[in-house]
Design a protein around this motif. Structure first.
Motif, PDB file in Angstrom:
ATOM      1  N   HIS A 322      82.425  92.996  43.021  1.00  0.00           N
ATOM      2  CA  HIS A 322      82.921  93.377  41.699  1.00  0.00           C
ATOM      3  C   HIS A 322      82.939  92.160  40.771  1.00  0.00           C
ATOM      4  O   HIS A 322      82.560  92.258  39.584  1.00  0.00           O
ATOM      5  N   ALA A 323      83.350  91.027  41.335  1.00  0.00           N
ATOM      6  CA  ALA A 323      83.362  89.805  40.526  1.00  0.00           C
ATOM      7  C   ALA A 323      81.952  89.383  40.144  1.00  0.00           C
ATOM      8  O   ALA A 323      81.705  88.935  39.009  1.00  0.00           O
ATOM      9  N   GLU A 324      81.006  89.537  41.111  1.00  0.00           N
ATOM     10  CA  GLU A 324      79.614  89.187  40.811  1.00  0.00           C
ATOM     11  C   GLU A 324      79.057  90.065  39.699  1.00  0.00           C
ATOM     12  O   GLU A 324      78.353  89.589  38.790  1.00  0.00           O
ATOM     13  N   GLU A 325      79.361  91.382  39.786  1.00  0.00           N
ATOM     14  CA  GLU A 325      78.857  92.286  38.758  1.00  0.00           C
ATOM     15  C   GLU A 325      79.485  91.965  37.403  1.00  0.00           C
ATOM     16  O   GLU A 325      78.808  92.024  36.365  1.00  0.00           O
ATOM     17  N   ASN A 326      80.765  91.639  37.419  1.00  0.00           N
ATOM     18  CA  ASN A 326      81.414  91.250  36.169  1.00  0.00           C
ATOM     19  C   ASN A 326      80.784  89.986  35.598  1.00  0.00           C
ATOM     20  O   ASN A 326      80.599  89.849  34.379  1.00  0.00           O
ATOM     21  N   GLU A 327      80.462  89.058  36.532  1.00  0.00           N
ATOM     22  CA  GLU A 327      79.838  87.820  36.068  1.00  0.00           C
ATOM     23  C   GLU A 327      78.454  88.074  35.504  1.00  0.00           C
ATOM     24  O   GLU A 327      78.059  87.494  34.480  1.00  0.00           O
ATOM     25  N   ARG A 328      77.715  88.983  36.162  1.00  0.00           N
ATOM     26  CA  ARG A 328      76.386  89.305  35.651  1.00  0.00           C
ATOM     27  C   ARG A 328      76.484  89.993  34.273  1.00  0.00           C
ATOM     28  O   ARG A 328      75.651  89.770  33.386  1.00  0.00           O
ATOM     29  N   ALA A 329      77.479  90.873  34.161  1.00  0.00           N
ATOM     30  CA  ALA A 329      77.675  91.520  32.860  1.00  0.00           C
ATOM     31  C   ALA A 329      78.012  90.483  31.789  1.00  0.00           C
ATOM     32  O   ALA A 329      77.559  90.566  30.638  1.00  0.00           O
ATOM     33  N   ARG A 330      78.832  89.520  32.214  1.00  0.00           N
ATOM     34  CA  ARG A 330      79.178  88.461  31.262  1.00  0.00           C
ATOM     35  C   ARG A 330      77.952  87.648  30.871  1.00  0.00           C
ATOM     36  O   ARG A 330      77.770  87.294  29.695  1.00  0.00           O
ATOM     37  N   ILE A 331      77.098  87.350  31.862  1.00  0.00           N
ATOM     38  CA  ILE A 331      75.883  86.600  31.582  1.00  0.00           C
ATOM     39  C   ILE A 331      74.963  87.398  30.655  1.00  0.00           C
ATOM     40  O   ILE A 331      74.341  86.866  29.733  1.00  0.00           O
ATOM     41  N   SER A 332      74.898  88.739  30.954  1.00  0.00           N
ATOM     42  CA  SER A 332      74.076  89.586  30.087  1.00  0.00           C
ATOM     43  C   SER A 332      74.592  89.570  28.656  1.00  0.00           C
ATOM     44  O   SER A 332      73.809  89.495  27.694  1.00  0.00           O
ATOM     45  N   GLU A 333      75.919  89.616  28.547  1.00  0.00           N
ATOM     46  CA  GLU A 333      76.511  89.559  27.208  1.00  0.00           C
ATOM     47  C   GLU A 333      76.260  88.209  26.558  1.00  0.00           C
ATOM     48  O   GLU A 333      75.949  88.131  25.354  1.00  0.00           O
ATOM     49  N   ALA A 334      76.357  87.167  27.389  1.00  0.00           N
ATOM     50  CA  ALA A 334      76.096  85.833  26.858  1.00  0.00           C
ATOM     51  C   ALA A 334      74.647  85.692  26.426  1.00  0.00           C
ATOM     52  O   ALA A 334      74.340  85.050  25.404  1.00  0.00           O
ATOM     53  N   LEU A 335      73.743  86.306  27.165  1.00  0.00           N
ATOM     54  CA  LEU A 335      72.327  86.259  26.809  1.00  0.00           C
ATOM     55  C   LEU A 335      72.099  86.942  25.453  1.00  0.00           C
ATOM     56  O   LEU A 335      71.356  86.445  24.597  1.00  0.00           O
ATOM     57  N   HIS A 336      72.774  88.048  25.293  1.00  0.00           N
ATOM     58  CA  HIS A 336      72.627  88.771  24.026  1.00  0.00           C
ATOM     59  C   HIS A 336      73.219  87.989  22.869  1.00  0.00           C
ATOM     60  O   HIS A 336      72.643  87.920  21.775  1.00  0.00           O
ATOM     61  N   ASP A 337      74.364  87.370  23.151  1.00  0.00           N
ATOM     62  CA  ASP A 337      75.056  86.683  22.067  1.00  0.00           C
ATOM     63  C   ASP A 337      74.515  85.291  21.804  1.00  0.00           C
ATOM     64  O   ASP A 337      74.720  84.751  20.709  1.00  0.00           O
ATOM     65  N   SER A 338      73.871  84.701  22.799  1.00  0.00           N
ATOM     66  CA  SER A 338      73.407  83.321  22.613  1.00  0.00           C
ATOM     67  C   SER A 338      71.899  83.242  22.434  1.00  0.00           C
ATOM     68  O   SER A 338      71.397  82.872  21.363  1.00  0.00           O
ATOM     69  N   VAL A 339      71.155  83.636  23.475  1.00  0.00           N
ATOM     70  CA  VAL A 339      69.697  83.510  23.389  1.00  0.00           C
ATOM     71  C   VAL A 339      69.138  84.380  22.259  1.00  0.00           C
ATOM     72  O   VAL A 339      68.259  83.962  21.486  1.00  0.00           O
ATOM     73  N   SER A 340      69.643  85.587  22.155  1.00  0.00           N
ATOM     74  CA  SER A 340      69.147  86.460  21.079  1.00  0.00           C
ATOM     75  C   SER A 340      69.434  85.869  19.706  1.00  0.00           C
ATOM     76  O   SER A 340      68.586  85.926  18.799  1.00  0.00           O
ATOM     77  N   GLN A 341      70.606  85.303  19.567  1.00  0.00           N
ATOM     78  CA  GLN A 341      70.954  84.697  18.279  1.00  0.00           C
ATOM     79  C   GLN A 341      70.079  83.483  17.997  1.00  0.00           C
ATOM     80  O   GLN A 341      69.678  83.242  16.857  1.00  0.00           O
ATOM     81  N   LEU A 342      69.794  82.725  19.059  1.00  0.00           N
ATOM     82  CA  LEU A 342      68.922  81.563  18.890  1.00  0.00           C
ATOM     83  C   LEU A 342      67.531  81.993  18.454  1.00  0.00           C
ATOM     84  O   LEU A 342      66.913  81.394  17.559  1.00  0.00           O
TER      85      LEU A 342
END
Length: 522
Positions: A322-342
């Motif tokens: 569950h923690a891994e999935e939460n972390e992956r979701a967080r990474i996915s969100e970070a990818l959207h918020d960071s790489v996409s913005q870049l």
């Protein structure tokens, strides 16, 4: 002597006997003949008397030197004779024994038993015996075995009782110690829920105590003592194994230590620990002896503890995943918020390059944004949560993964059966992560040119197989199975679904990994 004197007188007067007296001469000859016969009989009596005296001395020596006490009593119980062993037994002199009642030396609480013995001795005319406690003149308690018989040495002589008194004090004291030891052992066995058993090797007779009757569900007194009957009482699934271990232990004369199951008297499964060893004694038959301990409560506690540990491990694994999935979701969100913005910023900058007064400065800013995007992408690219999984399902996700990771030198094929319907998102995610780990292992270590991903859905399970034509390894050697190649994560996921994993590989023949997951039918 009178006959001899008379013969001498006749001989002296014979000188004056006239030849004309023939009757007297004949009488004289007969007297000579009788004299000779009497002398012969007298010699025989003398020799017999000497032999009798010799035998009397011999038996008197045996009587006095015998290692056990002998007493000769009259019909009233008075002691007429006693040997040296009897004197030593009573710790006094002969004068204090002869003429005394034997019962005077018997302990008071044992005199009733002695009286019964002596009455039976006088009235039965056959050998009698008893065990009583005597007390010497010095107060020493002596446990003895009395054996006696009443006889008349001659018809004209009165009845007498010949009694042998055997000192059994050491034996009785040893029996008392043994009884106390046995009592302590029984208490210890009872406290530990244990019982004893014994097997005679010559006859294969099997003995159980009463406690084991309860463990083995044997009604009291109905066990026939046969080894095969005992084996038949064991749970059918354990019977052959226990019999085999008994025979191996007997043949090799080695100890035995096994655990098996019985149906106890209440009909429930009872776990028993059987331990024993062979005893070899000179002059005694060989025996196999030991204890049987009811370990049902202990076994149930162990099983309960194992279930608790399993549940704890399951909860830990679930929490980890569950923690891994939460972390992956967080990474996915970070990818959207960071790489996409870049990337969006880079696009805007590119649109201003042609109209900028200083295009070089704008390009430098674009390069900085690209470096940041590359670095951010490297950090999270391998941990992305596949959005395609939640949108299109497991089949589309596996096919997309195979398509993206295939290269001209490494072809990845898929064989997916009955995956048109959707499973729970958590199960689909776990299957995808397991395939992802196995595929990563193959890509990193196998040096294969072909990898095949097979997933088949059954009514109550999911079968997964990942095979490659790579270099393979020796799966028999634990060190050849990489413990850090995602196998721990795979096993944690499998524990959630009662899954099992099998790895088959040999050097030069590639590797096959088979996995089965249990699922709840829809």
């Amino acid at each position: 002597m009178k006959v001899r004197l008379q013969l001498k007188d006749l001989k002296a007067s014979n000188k004056t006997i006239s030849p004309r007296e023939p009757g007297l001469q004949k009488l004289l000859e007969e007297l000579h003949l009788h004299q000779a016969e009497l002398e012969m009989q007298n010699d025989e009596l003398r020799i017999a008397n000497e032999k009798l005296e010799l035998q009397q001395l011999k038996f008197s020596g045996i009587y006095d030197l015998a290692p056990i006490g002998y007493f000769i009593l009259d019909s009233k119980g008075l002691i007429n004779e006693v040997n040296n062993a009897g004197i030593a037994l009573l710790e006094t002199g002969r004068g204090n024994i002869i003429g005394s009642m034997l019962q005077a030396f018997v302990a008071e609480d044992n005199r009733d038993g002695y009286h019964l013995f002596y009455r039976q001795l006088l009235n039965s005319g056959i050998k009698q015996s008893c065990q009583i406690r005597m007390r010497s003149t010095k107060g020493t308690d002596i446990y003895v075995q009395m054996e006696g018989i009443a006889i008349r040495p001659m018809r004209t002589m009165p009845l007498q009782c010949d009694i042998a008194v055997i000192d059994i004090t050491e034996r009785v004291q040893a029996e008392k110690v043994l009884a106390k030891t046995k009592e302590r052992l029984e208490l210890a066995l009872e406290a530990s829920s244990s019982g004893t058993w014994e097997l005679e090797l010559d006859t294969m007779k099997f003995y159980l105590d009463e406690f084991n009757y309860q463990t083995c569900a044997i009604p009291g007194g109905e066990f026939d003592g046969r080894y095969q009957t005992f084996i038949g009482l064991i749970h059918p699934d354990d019977r052959a194994g226990v019999d085999q271990q008994f025979r191996v232990a007997l043949n090799n004369q080695k100890p035995i230590d096994i655990v098996c199951r019985f149906h106890n008297q209440s009909g429930a499964i009872c776990f028993a620990s059987i331990r024993g060893h062979v005893i070899l004694e000179t002059g005694q038959p060989s025996r196999f002896v030991g204890i049987m301990m009811d370990i049902t409560a202990k076994r149930l506690l162990e099983e309960e503890s194992a279930l608790v540990r399993h549940e704890q491990q399951r909860n830990i694994a679930l929490a980890t995943i569950h923690a891994e999935e939460n972390e992956r979701a967080r990474i996915s969100e970070a990818l959207h918020d960071s790489v996409s913005q870049l990337l969006y910023g880079i696009r805007i900058k590119l649109g201003t390059v042609l109209d900028a007064d200083d295009p070089a400065t704008v390009l430098r800013e674009i390069y900085k944004l690209l470096d940041m995007a590359v670095q951010e992408t490297r950090n999270i690219s391998f941990e992305l949560a596949p959005a395609i999984l939640s949108d299109f399902g497991l089949k589309a996700t596996i096919e997309e993964m195979a398509k993206r990771l295939s290269t001209p030198g490494m072809l990845i094929k898929t064989k997916l059966n009955r995956l048109t319907g959707r499973l729970s998102l958590q199960l689909e995610a776990n299957i995808f992560r397991i395939l992802q780990e196995l595929l990563n292992n193959a890509l990193k270590h196998s040096k294969a040119s072909l990898i095949v991903l097979e997933v088949k859905r059954n009514s109550s399970s999911i079968d997964i197989m990942v095979s490659d034509n790579g270099k393979g390894f020796d799966s028999v050697k634990p060190e050849d199975v990489a413990s850090g190649s995602g196998l721990t994560s795979i096993r944690n996921r499998l524990s959630l679904y009662g899954g099992c994993l099998e790895i088959n590989s040999e050097p030069g023949t590639g590797t096959k990994v088979k996995i089965q997951l249990e699922i709840t039918p829809n």
